[in-house]
Design a protein around this motif. Structure first.
Motif, PDB file in Angstrom:
ATOM      1  N   GLU A 215       0.832  -1.210   0.000  1.00  0.00           N
ATOM      2  CA  GLU A 215       0.000   0.000   0.000  1.00  0.00           C
ATOM      3  C   GLU A 215       0.864   1.256   0.000  1.00  0.00           C
ATOM      4  O   GLU A 215       0.481   2.284  -0.567  1.00  0.00           O
ATOM      5  N   PHE A 216       2.050   1.161   0.631  1.00  0.00           N
ATOM      6  CA  PHE A 216       2.971   2.291   0.608  1.00  0.00           C
ATOM      7  C   PHE A 216       3.613   2.435  -0.770  1.00  0.00           C
ATOM      8  O   PHE A 216       3.786   3.544  -1.283  1.00  0.00           O
ATOM      9  N   THR A 217       3.980   1.303  -1.350  1.00  0.00           N
ATOM     10  CA  THR A 217       4.638   1.316  -2.656  1.00  0.00           C
ATOM     11  C   THR A 217       3.747   1.957  -3.712  1.00  0.00           C
ATOM     12  O   THR A 217       4.214   2.698  -4.582  1.00  0.00           O
ATOM     13  N   ARG A 218       2.445   1.673  -3.649  1.00  0.00           N
ATOM     14  CA  ARG A 218       1.520   2.237  -4.635  1.00  0.00           C
ATOM     15  C   ARG A 218       1.416   3.751  -4.542  1.00  0.00           C
ATOM     16  O   ARG A 218       0.989   4.418  -5.487  1.00  0.00           O
ATOM     17  N   LEU A 219       1.821   4.310  -3.400  1.00  0.00           N
ATOM     18  CA  LEU A 219       1.772   5.764  -3.226  1.00  0.00           C
ATOM     19  C   LEU A 219       3.050   6.448  -3.682  1.00  0.00           C
ATOM     20  O   LEU A 219       3.119   7.672  -3.701  1.00  0.00           O
ATOM     21  N   ARG A 220       4.058   5.647  -4.036  1.00  0.00           N
ATOM     22  CA  ARG A 220       5.315   6.238  -4.501  1.00  0.00           C
ATOM     23  C   ARG A 220       5.172   6.785  -5.916  1.00  0.00           C
ATOM     24  O   ARG A 220       4.341   6.321  -6.697  1.00  0.00           O
ATOM     25  N   ARG A 221       6.017   7.737  -6.232  1.00  0.00           N
ATOM     26  CA  ARG A 221       6.102   8.194  -7.615  1.00  0.00           C
ATOM     27  C   ARG A 221       6.710   7.080  -8.449  1.00  0.00           C
ATOM     28  O   ARG A 221       7.525   6.310  -7.970  1.00  0.00           O
TER      29      ARG A 221
END
Length: 250
Positions: A236-242
């Protein structure tokens, strides 16, 4: 004393095998050569010094503590052996208990396993080369001090599917319970040092469990610790990365 002598003997053998002199080891550790010679002659190491030695020589502490006579013992089961254990819950249980130094009377008094059934199970393990039965009620494990289950093997799969979910769904609110979830950004060198610390902690757990096996069963409690380290980030954090950063998050 025996473990201290074994450690020093194996450490010297490791230095010879890697062609590392006392002077070179001292340089890597940032100490004087006389200090290394004194430590190796007395077998007196601080935990920090021992941890650093394992790190610079890229060796696990349990390997340095392994008695040469254990070289003929099992350090890891085959994939087929693990599959046979997973297919028989009682056989897997008995294997776990014997590896952890349970005695014959302790097993039959604690679990729903009769004397005759336990003997039959241990004889199956004897055919697999995992344990031995000796009359009248003696059990002998054939696993070495640094025994471990196969990575990504059948036992590992069983653990991930059945054991870990039940373990982590607990409250961790009992006496002696502890739960920490930590995360951060570490360099490769720091990752290696932290991994070495995990290996040392796991080895200490094994030594404590081995020593406590001499105590009465009523004085011991079943304990489980999961020590893990991965270069990983919650999806879920990775999906928020650029996009550019997501591709190099590790």
């Amino acid at each position: 004393m025996a473990d201290s002598k074994t450690l020093v003997r194996n450490l010297k053998a490791r230095l010879r095998a890697d062609d590392v002199t006392y002077r070179e080891l001292a340089k890597r550790l940032g100490v004087s050569e006389p200090t290394i010679k004194r430590d190796l002659s007395r077998g007196a190491f601080t935990l920090q010094r021992l941890d650093r030695i394992c790190e610079v020589l890229d060796v696990a502490l349990e390997d340095l503590l392994q008695d040469p006579q254990e070289s003929r013992l099992i350090t890891r089961l085959s994939d087929e052996q693990e599959r046979m254990l997973v297919a028989n819950p009682k056989l897997l249980l008995v294997t776990y208990l014997i590896v952890n130094d349970w005695k014959f009377p302790e097993i039959v008094s604690t679990f729903q396993i009769s004397d005759a059934e336990l003997i039959d199970l241990v004889l199956k393990l004897e055919k697999l080369g995992i344990a031995e039965f000796r009359k009248p009620q003696r059990l002998r494990k054939r696993t070495s001090r640094n025994f471990s289950w196969r990575k990504d093997g059948p036992i590992h799969g069983f653990f991930v599917r059945r054991v870990a979910p039940e373990f982590f769904n607990a409250g961790f609110d009992g006496d002696g319970d502890e739960f920490r979830f930590i995360g951060g950004l570490l360099s490769k060198d720091s990752l290696r040092r932290f991994k070495s610390g995990i290996e040392r902690l796991a080895a200490e757990f094994e030594v404590l469990a081995h020593n406590d096996a001499r105590l009465p069963l009523d004085d011991r409690n079943g304990c489980t610790a999961i020590l893990a380290l991965r270069a990983w980030e919650f999806s879920e954090f990775t999906r928020l990365r650029r996009t550019a950063q997501a591709g190099r998050r590790r």
